[in-house]
Design a protein around this motif. Structure first.
Motif, PDB file in Angstrom:
ATOM      1  N   ASP A 201       0.832  -1.209   0.000  1.00  0.00           N
ATOM      2  CA  ASP A 201       0.000   0.000   0.000  1.00  0.00           C
ATOM      3  C   ASP A 201       0.861   1.251   0.000  1.00  0.00           C
ATOM      4  OD1 ASP A 201      -2.121  -1.627   0.058  1.00  0.00           O
ATOM      5  OD2 ASP A 201      -2.575  -1.375   2.194  1.00  0.00           O
ATOM      6  N   LEU A 202       1.896   1.236   0.848  1.00  0.00           N
ATOM      7  CA  LEU A 202       2.752   2.415   0.960  1.00  0.00           C
ATOM      8  C   LEU A 202       3.515   2.662  -0.332  1.00  0.00           C
ATOM      9  CD1 LEU A 202       4.082   1.855   4.554  1.00  0.00           C
ATOM     10  CD2 LEU A 202       2.584   3.676   3.821  1.00  0.00           C
ATOM     11  N   ARG A 203       3.883   1.584  -1.005  1.00  0.00           N
ATOM     12  CA  ARG A 203       4.592   1.743  -2.276  1.00  0.00           C
ATOM     13  C   ARG A 203       3.727   2.494  -3.281  1.00  0.00           C
ATOM     14  NH1 ARG A 203       5.618  -3.660  -5.145  1.00  0.00           N
ATOM     15  NH2 ARG A 203       3.378  -3.548  -5.337  1.00  0.00           N
ATOM     16  N   ASP A 204       2.465   2.079  -3.352  1.00  0.00           N
ATOM     17  CA  ASP A 204       1.578   2.732  -4.315  1.00  0.00           C
ATOM     18  C   ASP A 204       1.286   4.161  -3.906  1.00  0.00           C
ATOM     19  OD1 ASP A 204       1.635   0.329  -5.505  1.00  0.00           O
ATOM     20  OD2 ASP A 204      -0.285  -0.352  -4.703  1.00  0.00           O
ATOM     21  N   GLU A 205       1.179   4.388  -2.598  1.00  0.00           N
ATOM     22  CA  GLU A 205       0.796   5.702  -2.112  1.00  0.00           C
ATOM     23  C   GLU A 205       1.951   6.699  -2.232  1.00  0.00           C
ATOM     24  OE1 GLU A 205      -1.112   5.333   1.690  1.00  0.00           O
ATOM     25  OE2 GLU A 205      -0.713   7.463   2.078  1.00  0.00           O
ATOM     26  N   MET A 206       3.145   6.276  -1.879  1.00  0.00           N
ATOM     27  CA  MET A 206       4.272   7.194  -1.813  1.00  0.00           C
ATOM     28  C   MET A 206       5.224   7.044  -2.994  1.00  0.00           C
ATOM     29  SD  MET A 206       4.904   6.752   2.261  1.00  0.00           S
ATOM     30  CE  MET A 206       5.945   8.143   2.579  1.00  0.00           C
ATOM     31  N   LYS A 207       4.849   6.239  -3.973  1.00  0.00           N
ATOM     32  CA  LYS A 207       5.674   6.011  -5.176  1.00  0.00           C
ATOM     33  C   LYS A 207       7.086   5.566  -4.817  1.00  0.00           C
ATOM     34  CE  LYS A 207       3.333   9.026  -8.427  1.00  0.00           C
ATOM     35  NZ  LYS A 207       2.610   9.972  -7.545  1.00  0.00           N
ATOM     36  N   LEU A 208       7.170   4.545  -4.004  1.00  0.00           N
ATOM     37  CA  LEU A 208       8.472   4.060  -3.574  1.00  0.00           C
ATOM     38  C   LEU A 208       8.978   2.990  -4.534  1.00  0.00           C
ATOM     39  CD1 LEU A 208       7.577   3.454   0.161  1.00  0.00           C
ATOM     40  CD2 LEU A 208       8.923   5.319  -0.711  1.00  0.00           C
ATOM     41  N   SER A 209      10.290   2.798  -4.529  1.00  0.00           N
ATOM     42  CA  SER A 209      10.868   1.646  -5.214  1.00  0.00           C
ATOM     43  C   SER A 209      11.466   0.760  -4.134  1.00  0.00           C
ATOM     44  CB  SER A 209      11.966   2.063  -6.172  1.00  0.00           C
ATOM     45  OG  SER A 209      11.492   3.079  -7.004  1.00  0.00           O
ATOM     46  N   TYR A 210      11.291  -0.530  -4.272  1.00  0.00           N
ATOM     47  CA  TYR A 210      11.823  -1.436  -3.262  1.00  0.00           C
ATOM     48  C   TYR A 210      12.880  -2.342  -3.860  1.00  0.00           C
ATOM     49  CZ  TYR A 210       7.824  -0.597  -0.101  1.00  0.00           C
ATOM     50  OH  TYR A 210       6.901  -0.059   0.730  1.00  0.00           O
ATOM     51  N   ILE A 211      13.916  -2.599  -3.069  1.00  0.00           N
ATOM     52  CA  ILE A 211      14.743  -3.782  -3.310  1.00  0.00           C
ATOM     53  C   ILE A 211      14.338  -4.738  -2.207  1.00  0.00           C
ATOM     54  CG2 ILE A 211      17.052  -4.749  -3.370  1.00  0.00           C
ATOM     55  CD1 ILE A 211      18.089  -2.125  -4.344  1.00  0.00           C
ATOM     56  N   PHE A 212      13.636  -5.787  -2.550  1.00  0.00           N
ATOM     57  CA  PHE A 212      13.053  -6.655  -1.540  1.00  0.00           C
ATOM     58  C   PHE A 212      13.888  -7.928  -1.458  1.00  0.00           C
ATOM     59  CE2 PHE A 212      10.071  -9.183   0.705  1.00  0.00           C
ATOM     60  CZ  PHE A 212       9.224  -8.300   1.333  1.00  0.00           C
ATOM     61  N   ILE A 213      14.595  -8.071  -0.340  1.00  0.00           N
ATOM     62  CA  ILE A 213      15.490  -9.219  -0.176  1.00  0.00           C
ATOM     63  C   ILE A 213      14.804 -10.252   0.701  1.00  0.00           C
ATOM     64  CG2 ILE A 213      17.687  -9.948   0.797  1.00  0.00           C
ATOM     65  CD1 ILE A 213      18.653  -7.057   0.214  1.00  0.00           C
ATOM     66  N   SER A 214      14.766 -11.475   0.241  1.00  0.00           N
ATOM     67  CA  SER A 214      14.148 -12.513   1.063  1.00  0.00           C
ATOM     68  C   SER A 214      14.643 -13.875   0.623  1.00  0.00           C
ATOM     69  CB  SER A 214      12.628 -12.450   0.929  1.00  0.00           C
ATOM     70  OG  SER A 214      12.046 -13.443   1.713  1.00  0.00           O
ATOM     71  N   HIS A 215      14.524 -14.854   1.503  1.00  0.00           N
ATOM     72  CA  HIS A 215      14.848 -16.212   1.077  1.00  0.00           C
ATOM     73  C   HIS A 215      13.562 -16.979   0.785  1.00  0.00           C
ATOM     74  CE1 HIS A 215      14.215 -16.702   5.430  1.00  0.00           C
ATOM     75  NE2 HIS A 215      13.659 -17.816   5.052  1.00  0.00           N
ATOM     76  N   ASP A 216      12.423 -16.338   1.037  1.00  0.00           N
ATOM     77  CA  ASP A 216      11.140 -17.011   0.877  1.00  0.00           C
ATOM     78  C   ASP A 216      10.582 -16.693  -0.514  1.00  0.00           C
ATOM     79  OD1 ASP A 216       8.646 -18.039   1.010  1.00  0.00           O
ATOM     80  OD2 ASP A 216       8.302 -17.404   3.087  1.00  0.00           O
ATOM     81  N   LEU A 217      10.562 -17.716  -1.363  1.00  0.00           N
ATOM     82  CA  LEU A 217      10.152 -17.484  -2.742  1.00  0.00           C
ATOM     83  C   LEU A 217       8.710 -17.024  -2.871  1.00  0.00           C
ATOM     84  CD1 LEU A 217      11.705 -20.256  -4.920  1.00  0.00           C
ATOM     85  CD2 LEU A 217      11.516 -17.878  -5.495  1.00  0.00           C
ATOM     86  N   SER A 218       7.828 -17.542  -2.016  1.00  0.00           N
ATOM     87  CA  SER A 218       6.423 -17.175  -2.175  1.00  0.00           C
ATOM     88  C   SER A 218       6.196 -15.715  -1.815  1.00  0.00           C
ATOM     89  CB  SER A 218       5.534 -18.105  -1.347  1.00  0.00           C
ATOM     90  OG  SER A 218       6.123 -18.424  -0.134  1.00  0.00           O
ATOM     91  N   VAL A 219       6.946 -15.220  -0.824  1.00  0.00           N
ATOM     92  CA  VAL A 219       6.839 -13.799  -0.475  1.00  0.00           C
ATOM     93  C   VAL A 219       7.365 -12.947  -1.633  1.00  0.00           C
ATOM     94  CG1 VAL A 219       7.690 -12.007   1.066  1.00  0.00           C
ATOM     95  CG2 VAL A 219       6.991 -14.193   1.989  1.00  0.00           C
TER      96      VAL A 219
END
Lengths: 349, 439
Positions: A201-219
């Motif tokens: 939600d915050l990404r859409d609202e504030m026009k953010l870009s994420y580098i999303f690091i995770s080991h969980d493929l489904s996330v």
């Protein structure tokens, strides 16, 4: 999502020196991040997935210049991050933020929630000091924190709430790029969904870009537009989400997908089970780093490291299987017999 | 004059009361009602009560028992372990935490039973109670029975069993695999040493035999070059290898029941696949039961045949895997499944269960899930719902299904009288898994 490129990472390298010789020159290095390139558009999310020790976190930190890089460059908003002088770096910090993995250890225990969120706002003079409280309360509201939490301390909150405080802290300075370093892996499933929804939600609202690091493929699948798969410091595959999941090219990506247990008892998957553990990044195997665990290993994989190239439009992969030009430019035969190479790398690993 | 004074006094008193209320409101605003602040007086009351209770329970534990007291009969001879109304409480300074509160289920022979729940719901404490590893004196098993069918033909009540007999069972007939393989292996002894120890203690082997058997076992769990690994220390091995060593130790005495407490949570996906494959293989080999504790529904779907769902110290739903995944009844089960991101699901937004697990010290007198539940009705507040068995294997503790079960029972097949309520309940359950948009 606009077409404006906000971040460009070119051949990023980060080596850690393990041993020095008499003159202080590096004798043995650990290549934590070895030649990584990708671009990120405004409002886009790139998911970085990989096993532990593959350099995901180091990559995230290098992009933010939380540690100095060994080679390559990071261009953020048209500026080369490594060249920015220290006094201007502070200004840059407001535009790039990070959310850490463990919400239990990343909040100062002696500061109240209002102070934690408001500190950077105060330092960077983002709002006039009279409006600080109102501004912090507004951010807290956006992140799902109630106003009376303002004067409470981190120990009074559960893991999910703490992660919300971390998110509020990162977003309070109005960043453009946020590195989310495993933001949900320390949380329970029902809370995980909460935080993922909030981040989206915050990404859409504030026009953010994420580098999303995770080991969980489904996330990763759920949040990203674009996914990079890492193995021992290298990107193995980089493609848009649908491309990658519909048509995974690298054998490593395929094993990774098949290893995720599906929450459906009737679904019988043909599982590819890898043998052996992930080798130590200090002594990666010769040739392709994945060759000693790869189910489709060929003779060439043991000798030559595959290049990272565009196998299909916007689908990058580092694997010999798809190297079309192989027939045109055959590799020179290597004098060392491959069997010894193999044994050597096994011993090191 | 006197009247005037009286009036003034009344006025001041009124103002004082109002001021007091304002102060109280101010503090509750700051600390909140759930701030965990307790007064000195209640603190003392709690500690007095705790001291009394712990003294009583410890005394009971020390009582000398004859074998008749702790030997019981299995309710169903096909079961290997039966939990019957188990209650494990922790007497903390802030009040009694009912970590496990009236849990009953059974583990049949040769079956994997999965126990699912969020952290703090009491799944580990249930397993620890069976192993009698609850840390005293604060943690106490205050009631219930855990029946375990020993190899010698007797059935023991693990709650009352004296320490001497416990040593014969623990580690030999019930073995445990812990979550964190680094912290559960001893860092100052070699791997071989630690496996030998189990064999020497329980099977009376000599050193030589034990080492030979250890190497055999290590080969069984797929460790390369076991002769060399035997002389290594735990820190020299990777996470997956350490977990394999833990499994070896658990397997050493051919146990009847293995408790695997989050065996793959600390591991990577590819290693997790290896370990799960190994667990499945050894289960067919030693023909025992596995009690698999995890919070990952994917692991459960893959490994377990029977599932127990726990929430805040109570069982909320039990059933076979198919029943739990294709016909979930309790709103929490449904919420949990819908909130897990799934590859290839194509759904845009995850469902998230609002709110948090209630404070374990002051549990509400009604359904613990009420505050987070989507299907709550005013009737749900009338008390904690009893556990109802809807089919032979499938049961749940929820007022929604309580009513439908009652109606079925009373009407014995005729749906005329109470058709309205049963109907709504049925449509509710039927719609739950599909109504993605409005969920």
């Amino acid at each position: 999502m606009s077409d404006k490129i906000i971040l460009e990472v070119k051949n990023l390298k980060k080596y850690f020196v393990m041993k020095k010789d008499l003159l202080g020159r590096p004798k043995k290095v650990l290549k934590a991040v070895d030649d990584i390139s990708f671009t990120l558009k405004e409002g886009e999310t790139i998911g970085i997935v990989g096993e532990s020790g593959c350099g995901k976190t180091t990559m995230g930190r290098s992009v933010l210049r939380l540690n100095d890089i060994t080679g390559g460059e990071v261009v953020f908003n048209g500026e080369t991050v490594a060249d920015i002088p220290a006094r201007k770096l502070r200004k840059l910090r407001t535009e790039m933020q990070i959310i850490f993995q463990d919400p239990y250890s990343s909040l100062p225990p002696r500061m109240s929630v209002g102070q934690i969120i408001g500190e950077a706002v105060k330092v960077h003079k983002i709002v006039p000091i009279e409006e600080l409280r109102a501004y912090v309360l507004d951010i807290m509201g956006k992140c799902g924190l109630q106003p009376h939490y303002y004067d409470r301390f981190p120990h009074e909150f559960s893991g999910g709430q703490r992660q919300r405080i971390c998110i509020a802290r990162a977003l309070a300075v109005r960043p453009k790029l946020v590195v989310c370093d495993e933001p949900v892996s320390a949380l329970d499933v029902s809370i995980q969904a909460n935080i993922i929804n909030l981040l989206e939600d915050l990404r859409d609202e504030m026009k953010l870009s994420y580098i999303f690091i995770s080991h969980d493929l489904s996330v990763i699948y759920h949040v990203s537009d674009k996914i990079g798969v890492m193995y021992l410091g290298n990107l193995v595959e980089l493609a848009s989400k649908d491309d990658l999941f519909d048509n995974p090219l690298s054998p490593y990506t395929r094993t990774l997908f098949s290893a995720v247990p599906a929450p459906d008892p009737r679904k019988k998957m043909s599982r590819i089970i890898l043998t052996g553990d992930i080798p130590s990044p200090a002594n990666p195997p010769h040739g392709c780093k994945f060759h000693n665990r790869c189910p489709e290993c060929m003779q060439i994989c043991k000798m030559i490291r595959p290049e990272f190239y565009e196998a299909a439009p916007n689908h990058f992969v580092a694997c010999h299987c798809y190297y079309r030009h192989y027939e045109l430019h055959p590799y020179e035969p290597v004098s060392v017999p491959p069997s010894t190479l193999y044994v050597k790398s096994r011993k090191q690993g | 004059m006197k009247e005037k004074l009286q009036n003034a006094a009344a006025f001041i008193r009124k103002r004082a009361i109002r001021f007091g209320k304002a102060v109280k409101k101010f503090f509750t605003d700051i600390f909140g009602s759930d701030s965990g602040y307790i007064s000195r007086k209640t603190e003392k009351e709690i500690s007095d009560y705790n001291r009394k209770e712990i003294k009583r329970l410890e005394k009971e534990k020390r009582r000398k028992l004859s074998p008749e007291d702790y030997r019981t009969e299995m309710q169903n001879p096909d079961n290997i372990a039966e939990f019957d109304d188990l209650k494990t409480y922790f007497y903390t300074d802030r009040g009694t935490v009912k970590a496990v509160d009236g849990v009953s289920f059974s583990i049949p022979k040769g079956v994997t039973v999965g126990i699912v729940g969020e952290s703090g719901c009491g799944k580990s404490v249930t397993a620890m109670s069976l192993m009698r590893l609850i840390q005293g004196p604060l943690g106490q098993i205050t009631g219930g029975e855990i029946r375990f069918a020993g190899r010698d033909g007797y059935t023991y009540d693990m709650v009352k069993i004296p320490t001497k007999d416990l040593y014969r069972i623990r580690g030999k007939e019930i073995a445990m695999i812990f979550q964190e393989p680094m912290t559960s292996l001893n860092p100052v002894f070699t791997i071989g040493n630690q496996i030998d120890e189990v064999l020497i203690t329980h099977l009376d082997m000599n050193k030589h035999e034990a080492r030979k058997r250890s190497i055999e076992l290590l080969t069984q769990v797929g460790i390369p070059m076991p002769e060399q690994i035997c002389d290594r220390y735990p820190h020299e091995l990777s996470g997956g290898m350490r977990q394999r060593v833990m499994i070896t130790i658990a397997l050493a005495c051919q146990p009847r029941l293995i408790i695997a407490d989050e065996p793959t949570t600390a591991l990577d996906v590819t290693i997790q696949a290896q370990i799960l494959d190994l667990l499945r293989r050894i289960k067919t080999q030693f023909d025992g039961s596995i009690m698999l504790i995890t919070h990952d529904l994917g692991v459960i779907a893959e490994m377990a045949e029977f599932v127990v769902l726990m929430y805040a110290g109570k069982i909320i739903e039990t059933g076979t895997v198919d029943e739990i995944f294709y016909n979930p009844l309790h709103p929490y089960t449904i919420g949990l499944q819908r909130s897990k991101p799934v590859i290839d699901s194509g759904k845009e937004r995850l469902y998230s269960i609002p709110g948090n697990v209630p404070n374990p010290i002051n549990m509400p007198p009604y359904c613990y899930f009420y505050d987070r539940c989507r299907f709550r009705t005013p009737e749900c507040k009338k008390g904690y719902p009893p556990f109802v068995q809807l089919t032979e294997t499938h049961g749940t503790a929820c007022w929604l299904h309580q009513r439908s079960a009652d109606a079925d029972y009373e009407n014995a097949g005729t749906f005329t009288t109470d058709a309205a309520t049963t109907d709504t309940v049925n449509t509710n359950t039927a719609n739950m898994p599909n109504g993605g948009e409005n969920f």
